[in-house]
Design a protein around this motif. Structure first.
Motif, mmCIF file in Angstrom:
data_model
loop_
_atom_site.group_PDB
_atom_site.id
_atom_site.type_symbol
_atom_site.label_atom_id
_atom_site.label_comp_id
_atom_site.label_asym_id
_atom_site.label_seq_id
_atom_site.Cartn_x
_atom_site.Cartn_y
_atom_site.Cartn_z
ATOM 1 N N GLU A 5 10.963 -17.588 -13.333
ATOM 2 C CA GLU A 5 11.442 -16.577 -14.328
ATOM 3 C C GLU A 5 10.462 -15.259 -13.894
ATOM 4 O O GLU A 5 10.710 -14.105 -14.516
ATOM 5 N N GLU B 148 14.177 -22.770 -27.523
ATOM 6 C CA GLU B 148 14.289 -24.200 -26.943
ATOM 7 C C GLU B 148 14.116 -24.137 -25.288
ATOM 8 O O GLU B 148 13.938 -25.386 -24.675
ATOM 9 N N TYR B 149 14.155 -22.985 -24.847
ATOM 10 C CA TYR B 149 14.036 -22.890 -23.234
ATOM 11 C C TYR B 149 12.901 -22.255 -22.978
ATOM 12 O O TYR B 149 12.845 -21.908 -21.798
ATOM 13 N N LYS C 87 17.577 -20.603 -30.831
ATOM 14 C CA LYS C 87 18.138 -21.536 -29.430
ATOM 15 C C LYS C 87 17.241 -20.999 -28.109
ATOM 16 O O LYS C 87 16.967 -22.085 -27.484
ATOM 17 N N LYS D 250 20.268 -30.507 -18.937
ATOM 18 C CA LYS D 250 19.894 -28.989 -19.397
ATOM 19 C C LYS D 250 19.877 -28.157 -18.333
ATOM 20 O O LYS D 250 20.536 -26.847 -18.408
ATOM 21 N N GLN D 251 19.092 -28.714 -17.093
ATOM 22 C CA GLN D 251 19.081 -27.769 -15.814
ATOM 23 C C GLN D 251 20.470 -27.256 -15.294
ATOM 24 O O GLN D 251 20.701 -26.172 -15.067
ATOM 25 N N LEU E 9 23.205 -19.763 -27.081
ATOM 26 C CA LEU E 9 22.074 -18.940 -26.680
ATOM 27 C C LEU E 9 22.601 -17.397 -27.090
ATOM 28 O O LEU E 9 21.402 -16.593 -27.442
ATOM 29 N N ILE F 108 22.628 -24.648 -17.321
ATOM 30 C CA ILE F 108 22.443 -23.288 -16.852
ATOM 31 C C ILE F 108 22.905 -22.901 -15.350
ATOM 32 O O ILE F 108 23.440 -21.985 -15.126
ATOM 33 N N PHE G 88 11.723 -23.212 -19.521
ATOM 34 C CA PHE G 88 12.663 -23.658 -18.762
ATOM 35 C C PHE G 88 12.541 -23.238 -17.169
ATOM 36 O O PHE G 88 12.971 -23.853 -15.990
ATOM 37 N N PHE H 194 14.220 -17.199 -18.269
ATOM 38 C CA PHE H 194 13.548 -17.617 -19.516
ATOM 39 C C PHE H 194 12.387 -17.018 -19.348
ATOM 40 O O PHE H 194 11.437 -17.480 -18.924
#
Ligand SMILES: [Mn+2]
Ligand SMILES: [Mn+2]
Lengths: 462, 462
Positions: free
Chosen positions: A228, A422-423, A419, A274-275, A319, A278, A426, A397
């Motif tokens: 990020e 929650e990341y 939401k 989850k990864q 999101l 995205i 990430f 993120f």
């Protein structure tokens, strides 16, 4: 070095475009690290390389538009230099290899330029980005270093951009060489991405591969579990399970041509769901962009389409909320992708960035947008056959940016901040390929690096 | 970074030595490769590192001798920087870590220095080696860049050389870290030195190991089958059987401390008898030099002893004739070893070379010699406990130099040119270790790299 006709033709073509005067092309010198004789790897100036092709420090090229002649200024070596550096071809010999007949010692450039100024001739130069060349131009032209930007030749920039933007077959072959080295760098990084390995070590090893290829890295390696952070040159962490490792790295050939790839892989070799959610959005944005690229399309529109793919995907995950087109118009995607889709690439990884982004990535038709999410777009103009560019969508993120948007109530109607939180840890995902614009569409340069989750996981298994 | 007391103590010690005034210590900025934002690996200025310890670009340190205060000028990051570079500590936080209480934004340095000049205070600086710092000092002090050398503070140089020459325990520990990385680089090169391998690839891979260690190379890798070219940065050849590969390379730690080793190995792993004959002479010179090093001895005398070992060995092989001492007095060995035995090492691989060799390697007692074979000696002065230096004798067959001596009838009474011509394509051998001067003698820093022919051959066998 390409064969000498290439350089003769380039200089003649520039001469035909220019209205008159002298074009000054100072080459680079060795750049000191911590004392005068301890220098970085030599990097020749790209404009000098394009027109004169000699990858050696201490040269100065002049293209005389009015007289139709070319000059190279530089010094020959003496016996001490031979002991320390080995036998070297003379300046005259080097000049002959690129079709230049007139040479003189470096100091003669002062008298030469001075005479031209005395005669009232126009002198053209592009913006100097190294302090030593700023000093040199100041001495040559009598312009204070701080004022040099005011005297840059927009005419020269415009014509050189026209020429360098369209790559010929020799240049494309060089870029593909850089891509082959970049491929090896990234596959090595993927295989090394095991729990406990140090980021610094992987970054070092892949830079070593670039150096082994003859040119070195085309830009400082970005390799981090904090993807990020867009230009993260901090490699101080050990790899941790559950994290994503983002690697943005490319090589340069011995002649200076670049590659630039990004891949994002799960430490240890297995994506979480989850990864993957995205990741698939970024991959879709990448694939759709490649599919759209063709002569005549504006890259700004390809960028905006990628923004829509990302916005739509993030909406499916909850999101982002509201109308996708409206959200993109308001720049809501810029919370997740605060950079542009790509840039021109060639002798520089951000090609010709020293001339100024607005002259390279934009034109009279397409102007830079101040709009959220498009301000960082380096390339917006209509594409032409022969352009080489990057396609590098991403989703990140960024805690500091999320906080700022929340605090300043930016796009609250489109962002589901609960939401998003929650990341928070990430990281980020970016997927970057290099594209050549062909007559019909686009071709991915080099062998495409593993990019689907399956391909990546298979490569990491070894 | 060492703990803050180290830096406070260093600044206070310098203040005690200085007669008065302000000490200006500009740090380095990122150095552009081919456009402003595409930069080389950041290398902080060594003097700044020594007194302020912060390894970040864009800082300016001031040690006020009269007031007893220290200042750091620099800029904090904004939200855009955080997006691109990640969260950063503030200048105030960084300054606190090295015991500096006063900070201000970078531009305030102009007013600060201007006021001091207005008050008629003396301003001290060491020679700036980067063009941007020459420009900065010009702006601050109103001295033309070309005239800056005339205004350098010899008082400052003298005191800083006194301090930095003697390494403390923390510095020695750092240098040993650099040696450990250097060890890995050289052993890797030895194992890769097989027929058909490319020099460029080995040079790249070992630079990658240095980068993986956190700092990068301490100087550009020298790796060549043309070891007779002393600073050979051309790595374009493939390894050929029967050739010697000379590798002169070292690493830097993240804090800037260097290592510097040279080994010379036979491509394919087996020395010929002819190679071994020359190799053993260089090895003897290396070993005898280490044995001689102790506090109080002049390094010039160690150098001259190595010259005698080499001359005597070459006489045994029939390349030199006549009296050994006389031959050394006439500099006959300089045909084969045209460089000095070694140099100081620390935060710079040639430590403090930016201040000027004469201030670092020499003193009032020992002055540089113009004599053949000693002119290139970087370190001649009497040694002290805590000095760190290199021991790097060599024997080379340099075609251009042999030709020149023959043509100019240099030392014809000592050189057997017919015999020398039999070695025309031999190349060169250098063997370099890093030494710490101890109370009693010398200690080789780091684990000693394989150096006897047997050790080398065994390492190369894997
Ligand atoms: Mn890119
Ligand atoms: Mn050395």
């Amino acid at each position: 070095m390409f064969k000498k006709d290439v350089y003769i033709e380039r200089r003649n073509r520039l001469r035909e475009k220019m209205s008159g005067g002298l074009v000054l092309l100072p080459g680079n010198v060795d750049a000191p690290m911590n004392y005068p004789d301890n220098t970085y790897h030599f990097r020749q100036d790209s404009t000098f390389l394009y027109f004169f092709g000699i990858n050696k420090p201490g040269l100065f090229g002049v293209i005389d538009v009015d007289e139709g002649t070319d000059m190279l200024f530089g010094n020959d070596v003496d016996i001490d230099d031979i002991i320390w550096m080995g036998p070297q071809p003379t300046l005259r010999e080097q000049a002959a290899q690129v079709g230049v007949k007139c040479t003189d010692s470096f100091n003669e450039v002062y008298a030469y330029v001075n005479k031209a100024l005395w005669q009232g001739r126009r002198v053209h130069f592009v913006p100097p980005y190294r302090a030593n060349n700023r000093l040199l131009l100041k001495e040559l032209l009598g312009i204070h270093t701080a004022k040099l930007p005011d005297y840059v030749s927009l005419e020269l920039i415009k014509h050189v951009v026209d020429m360098r933007s369209v790559k010929d077959q020799y240049e494309i072959a060089e870029i593909e060489k850089a891509c082959a080295t970049g491929y090896e760098m990234h596959v090595t990084a993927m295989k090394m991405a095991k729990e406990g390995e140090s980021e610094q070590k992987i970054a070092g090893i892949i830079e070593g591969i670039a150096l082994g290829g003859g040119g070195g890295v085309s830009f400082p390696v970005i390799l981090s579990q904090h993807g990020e952070t867009l230009h993260n040159h901090d490699h101080s962490l050990k790899l941790k399970k559950g994290m994503l490792m983002l690697t943005d790295a490319g090589a340069e050939t011995g002649m200076g041509y670049a590659s630039d790839f990004t891949r994002t892989v799960p430490v240890g070799g297995k994506f979480t769901q989850k990864q993957k959610d995205i990741y698939e959005i970024v991959l879709a944005a990448n694939n759709e962009s490649t599919a759209m690229v063709k002569p005549g399309i504006r890259y700004l529109d390809v960028h905006l389409n990628a923004a829509r793919v990302i916005t739509s995907g993030l909406k499916d995950l909850g999101l982002i909320k509201g109308d996708v087109d409206e959200a993109v118009r308001h720049g809501a995607h810029a919370l997740f992708m605060p950079h542009g889709l790509g840039h021109m690439m060639g002798l520089d990884v951000h090609d010709m960035e020293d001339y100024g982004q607005v002259y390279v990535g934009y034109d009279d038709e397409t102007r830079p947008m101040e709009r959220l999410g498009a301000a960082g777009l380096r390339l917006g103009r209509r594409l032409q056959e022969g352009f080489v560019l990057t396609n590098e969508p991403g989703i990140y993120f960024i805690p500091a940016l999320i906080e700022k948007w929340k605090k300043d109530y930016i796009n609250t109607q489109y962002i589901n901040f609960d939401k998003v939180m929650e990341y928070a840890d990430f990281g980020g995902i970016r997927l970057e390929d290099d594209l050549l614009v062909t007559a019909e569409g686009a071709r991915i340069l080099g062998k495409r690096l593993p990019i689907t989750p399956d391909e990546v996981e298979e490569t990491m298994r070894g």
